[in-house]
Scaffold this motif. Structure first.
Motif, PDB file in Angstrom:
ATOM      1  N   GLU A   1      36.435  37.386  56.187  1.00  0.00           N
ATOM      2  CA  GLU A   1      36.655  35.797  56.357  1.00  0.00           C
ATOM      3  C   GLU A   1      35.221  35.394  54.861  1.00  0.00           C
ATOM      4  N   MET A   2      34.305  35.859  54.731  1.00  0.00           N
ATOM      5  CA  MET A   2      33.971  35.388  53.169  1.00  0.00           C
ATOM      6  C   MET A   2      34.962  36.436  52.313  1.00  0.00           C
ATOM      7  N   GLY A   3      35.463  37.071  52.299  1.00  0.00           N
ATOM      8  CA  GLY A   3      35.963  38.038  51.274  1.00  0.00           C
ATOM      9  C   GLY A   3      37.709  36.954  51.366  1.00  0.00           C
ATOM     10  N   SER A   4      37.856  36.946  52.280  1.00  0.00           N
ATOM     11  CA  SER A   4      39.010  36.025  51.324  1.00  0.00           C
ATOM     12  C   SER A   4      38.689  35.247  51.103  1.00  0.00           C
ATOM     13  N   LEU A   5      37.944  34.489  52.102  1.00  0.00           N
ATOM     14  CA  LEU A   5      37.655  32.844  51.058  1.00  0.00           C
ATOM     15  C   LEU A   5      37.227  33.460  49.682  1.00  0.00           C
ATOM     16  N   CYS A   6      36.623  34.391  49.549  1.00  0.00           N
ATOM     17  CA  CYS A   6      35.366  34.275  47.847  1.00  0.00           C
ATOM     18  C   CYS A   6      36.830  35.034  46.843  1.00  0.00           C
ATOM     19  N   LEU A   7      38.462  36.510  47.487  1.00  0.00           N
ATOM     20  CA  LEU A   7      38.904  35.978  46.761  1.00  0.00           C
ATOM     21  C   LEU A   7      40.267  34.849  46.506  1.00  0.00           C
ATOM     22  N   LYS A   8      40.175  33.691  47.122  1.00  0.00           N
ATOM     23  CA  LYS A   8      41.301  32.620  47.104  1.00  0.00           C
ATOM     24  C   LYS A   8      40.588  31.938  46.246  1.00  0.00           C
ATOM     25  N   TRP A   9      39.490  31.578  45.961  1.00  0.00           N
ATOM     26  CA  TRP A   9      38.249  30.934  44.515  1.00  0.00           C
ATOM     27  C   TRP A   9      38.353  31.652  43.709  1.00  0.00           C
ATOM     28  N   GLY A  10      38.042  32.473  43.612  1.00  0.00           N
ATOM     29  CA  GLY A  10      38.518  34.106  42.734  1.00  0.00           C
ATOM     30  C   GLY A  10      39.385  33.609  41.329  1.00  0.00           C
ATOM     31  N   ALA A  11      40.579  33.470  42.697  1.00  0.00           N
ATOM     32  CA  ALA A  11      41.958  33.762  42.068  1.00  0.00           C
ATOM     33  C   ALA A  11      42.208  32.342  41.419  1.00  0.00           C
ATOM     34  N   GLY A  12      41.818  31.397  42.352  1.00  0.00           N
ATOM     35  CA  GLY A  12      41.855  29.985  41.613  1.00  0.00           C
ATOM     36  C   GLY A  12      41.306  29.524  40.907  1.00  0.00           C
ATOM     37  N   LEU A  13      40.449  29.416  40.508  1.00  0.00           N
ATOM     38  CA  LEU A  13      39.519  29.309  39.199  1.00  0.00           C
ATOM     39  C   LEU A  13      40.008  30.641  37.831  1.00  0.00           C
ATOM     40  N   LEU A  14      40.437  31.530  38.268  1.00  0.00           N
ATOM     41  CA  LEU A  14      40.780  32.981  37.240  1.00  0.00           C
ATOM     42  C   LEU A  14      42.116  32.025  36.893  1.00  0.00           C
ATOM     43  N   ALA A  15      43.279  31.409  37.559  1.00  0.00           N
ATOM     44  CA  ALA A  15      44.047  30.707  37.302  1.00  0.00           C
ATOM     45  C   ALA A  15      43.626  29.992  36.175  1.00  0.00           C
ATOM     46  N   ALA A  16      42.796  28.453  37.033  1.00  0.00           N
ATOM     47  CA  ALA A  16      42.877  27.382  36.372  1.00  0.00           C
ATOM     48  C   ALA A  16      42.052  27.711  34.794  1.00  0.00           C
ATOM     49  N   GLY A  17      41.125  29.312  34.590  1.00  0.00           N
ATOM     50  CA  GLY A  17      40.812  28.993  33.069  1.00  0.00           C
ATOM     51  C   GLY A  17      41.601  29.920  32.491  1.00  0.00           C
ATOM     52  N   VAL A  18      42.226  30.693  33.194  1.00  0.00           N
ATOM     53  CA  VAL A  18      43.697  30.513  32.174  1.00  0.00           C
ATOM     54  C   VAL A  18      44.826  29.661  31.653  1.00  0.00           C
ATOM     55  N   LEU A  19      45.093  28.818  32.398  1.00  0.00           N
ATOM     56  CA  LEU A  19      45.849  27.989  32.079  1.00  0.00           C
ATOM     57  C   LEU A  19      44.766  26.766  31.107  1.00  0.00           C
ATOM     58  N   LEU A  20      44.036  26.539  31.625  1.00  0.00           N
ATOM     59  CA  LEU A  20      42.957  25.711  30.131  1.00  0.00           C
ATOM     60  C   LEU A  20      42.830  26.455  29.186  1.00  0.00           C
ATOM     61  N   ARG A  21      42.420  28.157  28.932  1.00  0.00           N
ATOM     62  CA  ARG A  21      42.331  29.222  28.111  1.00  0.00           C
ATOM     63  C   ARG A  21      43.680  28.432  27.088  1.00  0.00           C
ATOM     64  N   ILE A  22      45.003  28.209  27.427  1.00  0.00           N
ATOM     65  CA  ILE A  22      45.964  28.355  27.072  1.00  0.00           C
ATOM     66  C   ILE A  22      46.507  26.563  26.651  1.00  0.00           C
ATOM     67  N   LEU A  23      46.032  25.887  27.332  1.00  0.00           N
ATOM     68  CA  LEU A  23      45.915  24.280  26.932  1.00  0.00           C
ATOM     69  C   LEU A  23      45.397  24.302  25.909  1.00  0.00           C
ATOM     70  N   SER A  24      44.352  24.906  25.090  1.00  0.00           N
ATOM     71  CA  SER A  24      42.971  24.954  24.251  1.00  0.00           C
ATOM     72  C   SER A  24      43.139  25.284  23.161  1.00  0.00           C
ATOM     73  N   ARG A  25      44.200  26.670  23.042  1.00  0.00           N
ATOM     74  CA  ARG A  25      44.311  27.301  21.876  1.00  0.00           C
ATOM     75  C   ARG A  25      45.783  25.734  21.445  1.00  0.00           C
ATOM     76  N   LYS A  26      46.692  25.786  22.188  1.00  0.00           N
ATOM     77  CA  LYS A  26      47.754  24.726  21.419  1.00  0.00           C
ATOM     78  C   LYS A  26      47.229  23.633  20.490  1.00  0.00           C
ATOM     79  N   GLU A  27      48.027  23.409  19.802  1.00  0.00           N
ATOM     80  CA  GLU A  27      47.565  22.919  18.667  1.00  0.00           C
ATOM     81  C   GLU A  27      48.386  21.279  18.944  1.00  0.00           C
ATOM     82  N   PRO A  28      48.116  19.710  18.725  1.00  0.00           N
ATOM     83  CA  PRO A  28      48.735  18.568  18.826  1.00  0.00           C
ATOM     84  C   PRO A  28      50.027  18.713  17.674  1.00  0.00           C
ATOM     85  N   PRO A  29      50.725  18.195  18.304  1.00  0.00           N
ATOM     86  CA  PRO A  29      51.889  17.803  17.565  1.00  0.00           C
ATOM     87  C   PRO A  29      51.283  17.074  16.207  1.00  0.00           C
ATOM     88  N   ARG A  30      52.178  17.134  15.059  1.00  0.00           N
ATOM     89  CA  ARG A  30      51.642  16.155  14.237  1.00  0.00           C
ATOM     90  C   ARG A  30      53.338  14.896  13.815  1.00  0.00           C
TER      91      ARG A  30
END
Length: 80
Positions: free
Chosen positions: A51-80
């Motif tokens: 259960e500990m392993g499953s919980l850590c994997l779920k949270w880790g995958a969620g944080l990795l996905a959030a990090g990738v999404l934030l990284r993509i969003l922070s690279r985009k330049e706002p429209p002018r």
């Protein structure tokens, strides 16, 4: 503001990676394959590690996905 987004994304990626590795450790190394016809104490110990392993994997995958999404969003330049 853009720098804060990149720092937050890097932090989420790092934390997610660490949690995912910790989850893999508990799931594969500590828990492993369940014992066949194990006594109740061993089954409870295996279940807790699993259960500990499953919980850590779920949270880790969620944080990795959030990090990738934030990284993509922070690279985009706002429209002018």
């Amino acid at each position: 503001m853009k720098r804060h987004g990149r720092n937050l994304a890097a932090s989420a990626l790092l934390a997610g990676g660490i949690l995912a590795l910790l989850g893999l450790y508990y799931s594969v190394i500590k828990a492993g394959i369940p014992y066949q016809d194990a006594p109740q104490e061993l089954y409870i110990q295996w279940r807790a590690w699993h259960e500990m392993g499953s919980l850590c994997l779920k949270w880790g995958a969620g944080l990795l996905a959030a990090g990738v999404l934030l990284r993509i969003l922070s690279r985009k330049e706002p429209p002018r």
